[in-house]
Design an enzyme around this catalytic site. Structure first.
Site, short mmCIF file in Angstrom:
data_model
loop_
_atom_site.label_atom_id
_atom_site.label_comp_id
_atom_site.label_asym_id
_atom_site.label_seq_id
_atom_site.Cartn_x
_atom_site.Cartn_y
_atom_site.Cartn_z
N ARG A 93 0.70 -1.22 0.02
CA ARG A 93 -0.04 -0.07 0.26
C ARG A 93 0.77 1.17 0.23
O ARG A 93 0.53 2.28 -0.17
CB ARG A 93 -0.89 -0.06 1.00
CG ARG A 93 -2.02 -0.82 0.82
CD ARG A 93 -2.96 -0.99 2.09
NE ARG A 93 -2.36 -1.65 3.18
CZ ARG A 93 -2.76 -2.11 4.30
NH1 ARG A 93 -3.93 -1.56 4.76
NH2 ARG A 93 -2.19 -2.67 5.44
N GLN A 94 2.10 1.18 0.38
CA GLN A 94 2.99 2.39 0.23
C GLN A 94 3.79 2.53 -0.99
O GLN A 94 4.86 2.00 -1.31
CB GLN A 94 4.11 2.24 1.26
CG GLN A 94 5.01 3.63 1.40
CD GLN A 94 3.96 4.64 2.01
OE1 GLN A 94 3.08 4.86 2.54
NE2 GLN A 94 4.58 5.87 1.15
N ASP A 166 -13.89 0.66 -4.25
CA ASP A 166 -13.67 1.90 -4.78
C ASP A 166 -13.04 1.44 -6.35
O ASP A 166 -13.11 0.21 -6.68
CB ASP A 166 -12.33 2.77 -4.13
CG ASP A 166 -11.25 1.61 -3.83
OD1 ASP A 166 -11.06 0.75 -4.72
OD2 ASP A 166 -10.69 1.73 -2.65
N LYS A 189 -17.66 7.36 -4.05
CA LYS A 189 -17.29 7.86 -2.72
C LYS A 189 -17.00 9.33 -2.92
O LYS A 189 -16.28 9.61 -3.67
CB LYS A 189 -15.99 7.11 -2.12
CG LYS A 189 -15.64 7.26 -0.75
CD LYS A 189 -14.60 6.17 -0.28
CE LYS A 189 -13.34 6.24 -0.77
NZ LYS A 189 -12.18 5.25 -0.15
N GLY A 223 -10.52 -3.02 9.36
CA GLY A 223 -11.90 -3.30 8.98
C GLY A 223 -12.69 -2.07 8.82
O GLY A 223 -13.87 -2.11 8.41
N THR A 225 -12.64 0.08 6.26
CA THR A 225 -13.09 0.27 4.91
C THR A 225 -14.39 -0.57 4.64
O THR A 225 -15.39 -0.19 4.07
CB THR A 225 -12.17 -0.22 3.67
OG1 THR A 225 -10.92 0.87 4.35
CG2 THR A 225 -12.45 0.12 2.30
C1 R5P Z 1 -7.25 0.30 0.60
O1 R5P Z 1 -7.26 0.89 -0.62
C2 R5P Z 1 -7.02 -1.13 0.36
O2 R5P Z 1 -7.50 -1.61 -0.55
C3 R5P Z 1 -7.95 -1.59 1.84
O3 R5P Z 1 -9.41 -1.28 1.46
C4 R5P Z 1 -7.68 -1.06 3.00
O4 R5P Z 1 -6.26 -1.13 3.07
C5 R5P Z 1 -8.22 -1.77 4.31
O5 R5P Z 1 -7.81 -1.28 5.34
P1 R5P Z 1 -8.85 -1.14 6.57
O6 R5P Z 1 -9.21 -2.61 6.81
O7 R5P Z 1 -7.95 -0.69 7.53
O8 R5P Z 1 -9.70 0.08 6.21
#
Ligand code: R5P
Length: 302
Positions: A93-94, A166, A189, A223, A225
């Protein structure tokens, strides 16, 4: 061909070896009293084609260093080729400088994997598959839509619709919807520039009333998102909400958030070295998909 795995992924490594009809060996490792890692390849790899299977969660940095030691050792002992299968690519993700001067961590990780001698890299559901372009050799993103769709078919959903949280996750949603033979859509969104609050919206032509929504994502970390999307879908009238998320980290209060949001079931893969024992979660074995992809590689059809 020889399949090697670290102890964290002994079970997946064994199934991959069986599927490929190859020998299987575990890589030995231990931690010295001062915290340093020790790795030993206890088998002769000279002139062999090696497939090394590993995850990089939890303890991302430790797992990555062990991986570098193993690959460098395999190379020094004269292996003909080294293919690495990462069931989870940490730091995915980075993938860019969100703020000037930030490390693009996934770029460094992928460049280092290339530098120690990996020929081809296979990684399960990378956050943004385009980031694999940082790897200097050939790299393939493995989308697990087949294994997820088989499990969802077992659950006998009557009226499923696949949901992407997204735009970035839309390739996953499309692949799963195509396997299930159902519709899919991307949630819109909107962020209020002043309050920072997020508002979700369905596309005009989509109605989820009475449908079983399947939310697809790569990672569940805190969790947040998926929980936000699930409660929105419930408010829009979805009869049930399922989640298919490749990598279930479930940190902090993730499970509580998902339950409170009305999630009925979370399907996640066995791509990590941790497993959470909870009635909400069902683990799906990623090995059949790894075997399928690697068999194609062996037969030269990849
Ligand atoms: C974000 O773009 C990723 O695809 C995941 O949706 C995100 O990393 C999930 O993180 P969390 O469960 O903390 O919301």
């Amino acid at each position: 061909m020889i399949v090697l795995a670290f102890p964290e992924l002994e079970s997946i490594g064994g199934k991959v070896a069986e599927g490929l009809g190859s020998q299987f060996h575990l890589i030995q490792k231990k931690i010295f009293p001062d915290g340093e890692s020790y790795v030993r390849i206890g088998t002769d790899v000279k002139d062999e084609d090696i497939v090394l299977v590993q995850t990089t969660y939890p303890e991302q940095d430790k797992r990555l260093l062990e991986l570098f030691y193993a690959i460098d050792t395999i190379r020094s002992h004269g292996a003909r080729s080294v293919e690495v299968v990462l069931t989870y690519l940490a730091y995915a993700r980075q993938d860019r400088e969100f703020l000037p001067g930030e490390a693009v961590s996934v770029r460094t990780v992928l460049r280092l994997l290339g530098a120690v001698g990996v020929n081809t890299l296979y990684a399960v559901d990378v956050h943004k598959p385009e980031s694999l372009e940082y790897f200097p050799g050939q790299a393939k993103n493995i989308i697990p839509s087949r294994v997820f769709s088989r499990k969802l078919e077992d659950l006998n959903l009557r009226n499923p619709i696949v949901v992407s949280p997204d735009l970035g996750a839309s390739h996953r949603a499309k692949a799963l919807a195509s396997e299930l033979g159902c519709e899919c859509f991307i949630i819109r969104k909107h962020r209020d520039r002043i309050t920072g609050q997020i508002r979700h919206e369905l596309p005009e032509d989509i109605d989820v009333k009475g449908k079983e929504a399947v939310v697809v994502d790569d990672i569940i970390s805190t969790g947040g998102t998926v929980a936000n999307i699930a409660s929105f879908l419930r408010k829009c009238g979805a009869s049930r909400v399922f989640v298919a998320a490749s990598h279930g980290l479930f940190v902090d209060e993730a499970l509580r958030k998902l339950r409170n949001a009305g999630v009925d079931r979370v399907l996640t893969l066995n791509t990590l070295a941790t497993k959470v024992n909870d009635s909400l979660i069902e683990y799906v074995d990623v090995s059949p998909e790894l075997v399928r992809v690697l068999r194609n590689m062996v037969s030269g059809t990849l």
